[in-house]
Design an enzyme around this catalytic site. Structure first.
Site, PDB file in Angstrom:
ATOM      1  N   ASP A  95     -12.052  -9.704   4.137  1.00 25.06           N
ATOM      2  CA  ASP A  95     -13.158  -9.861   3.181  1.00 25.06           C
ATOM      3  C   ASP A  95     -13.618 -11.321   3.138  1.00 25.06           C
ATOM      4  OD1 ASP A  95     -13.022  -7.162   2.408  1.00 25.06           O
ATOM      5  OD2 ASP A  95     -13.343  -7.647   0.295  1.00 25.06           O
ATOM      6  N   ASP A 135      -1.773 -18.211   3.217  1.00 25.34           N
ATOM      7  CA  ASP A 135      -2.584 -18.982   2.268  1.00 25.34           C
ATOM      8  C   ASP A 135      -3.280 -20.141   2.974  1.00 25.34           C
ATOM      9  OD1 ASP A 135      -0.070 -20.006   2.702  1.00 25.34           O
ATOM     10  OD2 ASP A 135       0.232 -20.739   0.666  1.00 25.34           O
ATOM     11  N   ASP A 179      -6.411  -7.178   4.422  1.00 23.42           N
ATOM     12  CA  ASP A 179      -7.512  -6.750   3.569  1.00 23.42           C
ATOM     13  C   ASP A 179      -8.231  -7.968   3.005  1.00 23.42           C
ATOM     14  OD1 ASP A 179      -9.033  -4.778   2.285  1.00 23.42           O
ATOM     15  OD2 ASP A 179      -7.852  -4.968   0.448  1.00 23.42           O
ATOM     16  N   LYS A 225       3.893 -14.730   5.234  1.00 21.51           N
ATOM     17  CA  LYS A 225       4.317 -15.605   4.134  1.00 21.51           C
ATOM     18  C   LYS A 225       5.835 -15.537   4.077  1.00 21.51           C
ATOM     19  CE  LYS A 225       3.178 -18.083   0.401  1.00 21.51           C
ATOM     20  NZ  LYS A 225       2.558 -19.416   0.485  1.00 21.51           N
ATOM     21  N   TYR A 233       0.805  -1.229   0.000  1.00 18.63           N
ATOM     22  CA  TYR A 233       0.000   0.000   0.000  1.00 18.63           C
ATOM     23  C   TYR A 233       0.840   1.282   0.000  1.00 18.63           C
ATOM     24  CZ  TYR A 233      -4.296  -2.592   0.406  1.00 18.63           C
ATOM     25  OH  TYR A 233      -5.343  -3.424   0.154  1.00 18.63           O
TER      26      TYR A 233
END
Ligand code: ATP
Ligand code: MG
Length: 327
Positions: free
Chosen positions: A228, A200, A224, A168, A121
């Site tokens: 969701d 993941d 983010d 990760k 970002y």
């Protein structure tokens, strides 16, 4: 004491759900608010050439807290600078399944603590040559430490036993390596229990066994996406509030965006925005009032009316009126 709240409805359904949240705050008779409204988003950009006018940024900077609806195409030009204006380093995103709703996973009670200042970002992207592009992902020890401290504190203060650090680091050894190492140090310093999880695999586990998780501390983009995903587990984006928390200031917004597909129809679910207002009440120290608002939303989720995203045929206005009644 009067609290000054900057109100920035923005675009699309932001224009429809933000006034609903203001009405709810106005109905809390034990707290005095003064609302100051500012423009931001696609419409203002079309008119003035800038998506976040200085006057609006100043309102957010000077207010005790900000309520933000949504921005459309210009989202990145509005919310990223606004998060900076309020100095927000943590994005708090609870995802709770309400018994009244037929959630995909009815035992979900998660809070994502998303790093809010860096990662991809930072917007450091370039086209090296035709057909070749890059994005620089920034992870610093300072920001990682801050978000981990916030996450562990949040877990303790809100009675969560499970803390998970998402990463990760097996692929992004330097960046997520630093994030993971720093967050683990914070956990160890606090003598706190925690797990670490590859983001993941975590996505899969959250879908299958969300009840095994509580507070999830995440780098920016992972937070983010995973939040969701959690929205899907509990009944959709119309229900998820969020807080952008800084040292002294904070901004509250629904997780959803401007929802251009339903904008202007008067059927947006105002719950996510109203629950964001409840987080604003908590933030200002009015936990009891925050709980009252959450109870009122839950009452209406049970008894109806409901908006179409939850299978009903109620309008934004009808649902808001019912929540005000329940209050
Ligand atoms: P943006 O570009 O502003 O993020 P988007 O197209 O990603 O917009 P979202 O606002 O994130 O749209 O919404 C994704 C989907 O969820 C859309 O189909 C939208 O109608 C639905 N949705 C989002 N928020 C609500 C809400 N409050 N009430 C009902 N449906 C919603
Ligand atoms: Mg979106």
């Amino acid at each position: 004491m009067t609290h000054e709240i900057a109100v920035i409805p923005g675009d699309g359904i932001g224009q429809e759900v933000t006034p609903a949240a203001v009405e709810v705050l106005e109905a809390i008779e034990t707290v005095d608010f003064e609302f100051v409204e500012g423009d931001a988003g696609d419409a203002v950009e079309a008119e003035t050439g800038t998506a976040l006018p200085d006057a609006t940024a100043d309102l957010a900077a000077d207010a005790d807290a900000t309520l933000f609806g949504a921005a459309g195409e210009t989202a990145a030009d509005v919310i990223l600078p606004l998060r900076q204006v309020v100095g927000s380093f943590a994005n708090v995103r609870p995802a709770v399944a309400y018994p009244a709703l037929d959630a995909v996973q009815p035992h979900t009670d998660l809070v994502f603590i998303r790093e809010n200042t860096e990662g991809v970002y930072k917007g450091i992207e370039s086209e090296i040559t035709d057909g070749v592009t890059t994005c620089t992902r920034v992870i610093t020890e300072d920001a990682s430490e801050k978000i981990a401290e916030f996450g562990f504190d949040y877990a303790r203060q809100n009675g969560f036993d499970d803390v998970t650090i998402a990463h990760k680091a097996n692929v992004m050894r330097q960046t997520d390596g630093l994030f993971l190492e720093t967050a683990e140090e914070v956990g160890a310093e606090r003598d706190a229990e925690y797990d670490t999880a590859l983001m993941d695999a975590l996505a899969m586990h959250l879908v299958m066994n969300p009840e095994d998780y509580g507070v999830v501390i995440c780098p920016n983009l992972a937070g983010d996406m995973l939040s969701d995903l959690a929205a899907g587990l509990v009944g959709g984006l119309g229900l998820l509030p969020s807080a952008n928390v800084g040292e002294e200031n904070a901004l509250f917004e629904p997780v959803h965006g401007s929802a251009p597909d339903i904008a202007g129809e008067g059927v947006a679910n105002p719950s996510a925005m109203i629950l964001s207002a409840a987080m604003l009440l908590d933030h200002l120290g009015y936990d009891e009032e925050g709980d009252r608002v959450r109870d009122a939303v839950e009452t209406v989720l049970e008894a109806g009316p409901r908006t179409p995203d939850l299978g009903g045929d109620g309008t934004t206005e009808e649902v808001t009126a019912a929540i005000l009644d329940a209050l």
